[in-house]
Write an enzyme that holds these catalytic residues in place. Structure first.
Site, mmCIF file in Angstrom:
data_model
loop_
_atom_site.group_PDB
_atom_site.id
_atom_site.type_symbol
_atom_site.label_atom_id
_atom_site.label_comp_id
_atom_site.label_asym_id
_atom_site.label_seq_id
_atom_site.Cartn_x
_atom_site.Cartn_y
_atom_site.Cartn_z
ATOM 1 N N TYR A 1 64.918 -10.355 -6.108
ATOM 2 C CA TYR A 1 65.243 -9.781 -4.803
ATOM 3 C C TYR A 1 64.050 -9.877 -3.863
ATOM 4 C CZ TYR A 1 62.444 -5.589 -5.690
ATOM 5 O OH TYR A 1 61.405 -4.727 -5.916
ATOM 6 N N LYS B 1 59.447 -11.050 -8.803
ATOM 7 C CA LYS B 1 60.115 -9.930 -8.125
ATOM 8 C C LYS B 1 61.525 -9.796 -8.692
ATOM 9 C CE LYS B 1 60.212 -7.726 -3.594
ATOM 10 N NZ LYS B 1 59.671 -6.457 -4.063
ATOM 11 N N GLU C 1 48.811 -1.733 -9.889
ATOM 12 C CA GLU C 1 49.446 -1.612 -8.565
ATOM 13 C C GLU C 1 50.339 -0.376 -8.563
ATOM 14 O OE1 GLU C 1 52.170 -4.865 -7.801
ATOM 15 O OE2 GLU C 1 53.061 -4.711 -9.794
ATOM 16 N N LEU D 1 52.538 -7.894 -8.571
ATOM 17 C CA LEU D 1 53.271 -8.708 -7.601
ATOM 18 C C LEU D 1 52.306 -9.032 -6.462
ATOM 19 C CD1 LEU D 1 56.176 -9.743 -6.852
ATOM 20 C CD2 LEU D 1 56.201 -7.844 -5.233
HETATM 21 N N1 PMP Z 1 54.178 -4.409 -6.025
HETATM 22 C C1 PMP Z 1 55.411 -4.019 -6.374
HETATM 23 C C2 PMP Z 1 55.696 -3.688 -7.806
HETATM 24 C C3 PMP Z 1 56.422 -3.927 -5.394
HETATM 25 O O1 PMP Z 1 57.662 -3.566 -5.734
HETATM 26 C C4 PMP Z 1 56.099 -4.207 -4.044
HETATM 27 C C5 PMP Z 1 57.135 -4.056 -2.979
HETATM 28 N N2 PMP Z 1 57.986 -5.158 -2.940
HETATM 29 C C6 PMP Z 1 54.799 -4.611 -3.734
HETATM 30 C C7 PMP Z 1 53.862 -4.697 -4.756
HETATM 31 C C8 PMP Z 1 54.408 -4.960 -2.321
HETATM 32 O O2 PMP Z 1 54.969 -6.183 -1.952
HETATM 33 P P1 PMP Z 1 55.277 -6.535 -0.428
HETATM 34 O O3 PMP Z 1 54.023 -6.276 0.337
HETATM 35 O O4 PMP Z 1 55.628 -7.973 -0.460
HETATM 36 O O5 PMP Z 1 56.396 -5.649 0.002
#
Ligand code: PMP
Length: 282
Positions: free
Chosen positions: A31, A145, A177, A201
């Site tokens: 997603y 993701k 994270e 991620l």
């Molecule tokens: N890490 C995780 C586990 C996440 O779910 C997200 C949110 N999608 C992020 C980091 C931050 O990613 P982004 O800045 O692309 O939203």
């Protein structure tokens, strides 16, 4: 309300998802969440690229090109007259009689998407938030993701039960994270954040923030730091598409800095806002 279903923009009620959809049964899918500011998508290309990269990593084909998806996202935003909010997109490996192995022959992936109005979290961005620390018990492919979010869900629930904004996860001693965000500490004028590998991620917001660091002259070290080091940081940040550059002013019972967002964090927020599509009105 209009939604995306495969390559069509349709009403929400007309969507039919099989109870044997592999996303539903196995979390077998991926997603993205894309932010829209005053009707304009932000970093859409980066999100679409990451969606296709995630699909590739799980051996799944998205049934149309990036350009078509880009176009469909725009159509969806227009159909719903979305102002400020998000576009949610997901792709599952499709539906077929339940069996762990990939369907053979393969079946068409199932794409769904919808929009939701949501205001920027301006109050929290101003005052900062508190976070709790949670053991990172997720699998070892956090770079994908994936729809498998149970580890993230369990972590966030712990934060909610403690009255915290976010759960910052650590694998052993090492901060990885947040449950749905990336994490950063600033110490003696250097920003530290976990390197991009299978344990986190690579957030799109993270990538924008690292660009902002260059612009404001804040040196970056992409090196993991420990829980003990986190508690000693001068400033701390969590970031995501939805929460942008979010100052953290308390980790568990430890106050960070003077308990208000620090100077580098403020500069990062300003540099980040300058990249957003238009002048911001809440
Ligand atoms: N890490 C995780 C586990 C996440 O779910 C997200 C949110 N999608 C992020 C980091 C931050 O990613 P982004 O800045 O692309 O939203």
């Amino acid at each position: 309300e209009k939604v995306l279903w495969n390559d069509q923009i349709v009403t929400r009620d007309s969507v039919h998802i099989s109870i044997e959809d592999r996303g539903y049964q196995f979390g077998d899918g991926i997603y993205e969440v894309v932010k829209v500011y005053n009707g304009d998508v932000f970093t859409a290309t980066e999100h679409i690229d990451r969606l296709y990269a995630s699909a590739d990593k799980i051996g799944m084909a998205i049934p149309y090109t990036k350009d078509v998806l880009h176009h469909l996202i725009h159509q969806l935003i227009e159909a719903n007259e979305l102002g400020t909010g998000i576009v949610y997109l997901q792709v599952t490996r499709g539906h077929s009689p339940r069996n762990h192995a990939f369907p053979n022959p393969s079946v068409e992936a199932v794409v769904t998407g919808y929009t939701r109005e949501s205001a920027r979290p301006v109050q929290d961005l101003e005052t900062g938030v508190s976070v709790c620390l949670v053991e990172d018990v997720r699998w070892l492919r956090c770079d994908i993701k994936s729809l498998n979010l149970l580890g993230n869900v369990m972590a966030k629930q712990q934060a909610v039960e403690k009255g915290c904004f976010e759960a910052v996860q650590h694998r052993g001693d090492v901060i990885t994270e947040g449950s749905s965000s990336n994490a950063y500490g600033i110490k003696d004028g250097i920003l530290y954040t976990h390197p991009v590998n299978n344990l986190i991620l690579n957030g799109i917001t993270r990538q924008v923030i690292l660009d902002c660091c260059k612009e404001i002259g804040l040196p970056v070290v992409e090196k993991a730091f420990t829980v003990a080091q986190a508690l000693e940081m001068d400033e701390f940040i969590v970031s995501s598409t939805g929460i942008e550059v979010m100052p953290v002013v308390k980790i568990e019972e430890t106050q960070i800095g003077d308990g208000t967002p620090g100077e580098w964090t403020r500069k990062l927020q300003t540099a980040f806002e300058a990249k957003l599509p238009q002048q911001l009105h809440v």
